[in-house]
Scaffold this active site. Structure first.
Site, PDB file in Angstrom:
ATOM      1  N   ASP A  86       0.813  -1.221   0.000  1.00 19.84           N
ATOM      2  CA  ASP A  86       0.000   0.000   0.000  1.00 19.84           C
ATOM      3  C   ASP A  86       0.840   1.261   0.000  1.00 19.84           C
ATOM      4  O   ASP A  86       2.035   1.245   0.321  1.00 19.84           O
ATOM      5  CB  ASP A  86      -0.946   0.011   1.206  1.00 19.84           C
ATOM      6  CG  ASP A  86      -0.205   0.010   2.542  1.00 19.84           C
ATOM      7  OD1 ASP A  86       0.802  -0.724   2.662  1.00 19.84           O
ATOM      8  OD2 ASP A  86      -0.625   0.738   3.461  1.00 19.84           O
ATOM      9  N   GLU A 179       0.152  -1.500   5.496  1.00 15.19           N
ATOM     10  CA  GLU A 179       1.148  -1.099   6.495  1.00 15.19           C
ATOM     11  C   GLU A 179       0.892   0.322   6.962  1.00 15.19           C
ATOM     12  O   GLU A 179       1.081   0.648   8.142  1.00 15.19           O
ATOM     13  CB  GLU A 179       2.558  -1.224   5.902  1.00 15.19           C
ATOM     14  CG  GLU A 179       3.689  -0.997   6.894  1.00 15.19           C
ATOM     15  CD  GLU A 179       4.239   0.423   6.891  1.00 15.19           C
ATOM     16  OE1 GLU A 179       5.177   0.701   7.665  1.00 15.19           O
ATOM     17  OE2 GLU A 179       3.719   1.262   6.122  1.00 15.19           O
TER      18      GLU A 179
END
Length: 412
Positions: A86, A179
């Site tokens: 991400d 994350e």
């Protein structure tokens, strides 16, 4: 050292990964929080198959794991390498238009055709990048080097190991979702990632090696008041907003993120929501020292207790404190070779290690809580979470070289 074709492939991989919109979504309860992360995970799965890795898996939460056995000694250590799928929530990651600037000559860097630019006047490190190949976005989005550069570097290292049949230890890789919003590791399949130690490839400038991070907690303070018509409010209204402002004044003004650096801890009022009848304050508590961290939590509890004793309240102020992650150094120092090997690999690649403490957390902090030492290694990028994000191709090459050197040194 990478040859010209390998360097081209490294850049090509990275540029391709940036085309996936993998921005995580704040407040999400499920992971992955965005469809683009699963799309990128499936693409990486196919790449790993093509590279001949084993035990390739995508979990239902889009965690990609794979294994490459040692070509020298099956009893050599197993080292993991991790990067996240991400990109940050603060800045759009949709329709990224990356631009490659060869042989940067210094001066301002125009981003696309808009008004955004990157200037050495604001970013002194640019003076050190003259002559290098830079990759930037067009000023409308972030670039996504955090952490797609890490993914590209790990994948390229695997490709180089295969192409050149370089000696290496047992290797496990993992690519994780979300994350940036702290969800990814909640669903990490630890049982599919048995390692002696690991590295996240998620750092910044070349040479960074991070193995200390904040101890972190979140505190939620809830204050309830009594609303009343303002014309007849005397001695009846209890304004939760006013109480909340006064409560905030009880914190040391010099212990905030904007007033601290290095290994100094802080309190951070991150959310202030509500109205006269009810206010919720959310604080981030951060400290590198374990005792200092516990003292900060005690301080907030004492502040709440004092208000409950001294103020006219509808009901007692409530406090909820939840630990987020711990300083990974407590585990890393029990596996000193995780740092020593990375230091040696960097020096062999002509890089002087820069040991830094992370004023934040990483997936490695969560893994450390599971007993797995996991320092953080540089990617070669700068200005993460920003439209001014950039990375050097030379820095990415260096990261690949360090990875391949680590796994070679581990065989001996």
């Amino acid at each position: 050292m990478l040859n010209q074709q390998q360097t081209y492939k490294l850049l090509e991989r990275f540029l391709h990964y940036t085309t996936y919109d993998t921005q995580s979504k704040s407040g999400a309860k499920i992971s992955p929080s965005s469809a683009g992360q699963l799309k990128l995970a499936k693409h990486l799965q196919q790449e790993l198959f093509a590279l001949g890795l084993q035990d390739i898996d995508i979990s239902k939460h889009s965690v990609v794991t794979a294994f490459l056995p040692s070509n020298v000694n099956p009893h050599s250590p197993t080292i993991g390498f991790i990067a996240h799928l991400d990109t940050a929530t603060q800045c759009s990651g949709k329709n990224v238009q990356a631009e490659v600037i060869e042989n940067y000559r210094g001066g301002d860097i125009a981003l696309g055709v808009g008004e955004e630019f990157i200037s050495p006047a604001h970013y002194q490190f640019l003076h050190q990048l003259i002559g290098k190949t830079l990759v930037v976005a067009d000023g409308n989005t972030l670039l996504g080097a955090d952490n797609k550069a890490g993914i590209a570097e790990i994948m390229t290292a695997l490709a180089v190991l295969k192409e050149e049949n370089l000696p290496h230890c047992n290797i496990r890789v993992a690519f994780t979702p979300d994350e940036e919003i702290g969800l990814g590791m909640q669903f990490f399949p630890v049982e599919k990632f048995p390692c002696d130690w690991a590295y996240t490839i998620d750092g910044g400038e070349v040479g960074e090696l991070e193995y200390e991070n904040f101890n972190a907690a979140t505190a939620i303070v809830t204050i309830e008041g009594v609303n009343m018509h303002t014309g007849s409010a005397k001695d009846k209204m209890i304004n939760a907003l006013t109480l909340a402002c006064e409560f905030q004044q009880g914190f040391p003004a010099e212990e905030t993120p904007e007033q601290t650096e290095g290994k100094q801890g802080f309190y951070h009022l991150s959310h202030f929501t509500g109205h006269v009848e009810k206010v919720e304050l959310q604080y981030l508590i951060r400290d590198f020292d374990r005792d200092g961290f516990e003292q900060r939590k005690i301080f907030i509890q004492q502040l709440v207790d004092r208000f409950n004793q001294q103020k006219r309240l509808k009901k007692p102020i409530t406090l909820e404190i939840k630990d987020s992650y711990k300083n990974m150094n407590e585990v890393v120092k029990t596996v000193p070779q995780s740092v020593e090997l990375a230091d040696s690999a960097m020096r062999e690649c002509g890089i002087e290690p820069i040991h830094k403490a992370i004023r934040g957390g990483t997936d490695g902090a969560w893994l450390a809580e599971q007993g797995l030492a996991c320092p953080n290694v540089f990617t070669g990028g700068y200005n993460f979470h920003s439209k001014h994000e950039l990375i050097t191709l030379e820095g990415m090459q260096s990261a690949v070289n360090v990875i391949t050197t680590i796994v070679r040194l581990a065989t001996s």
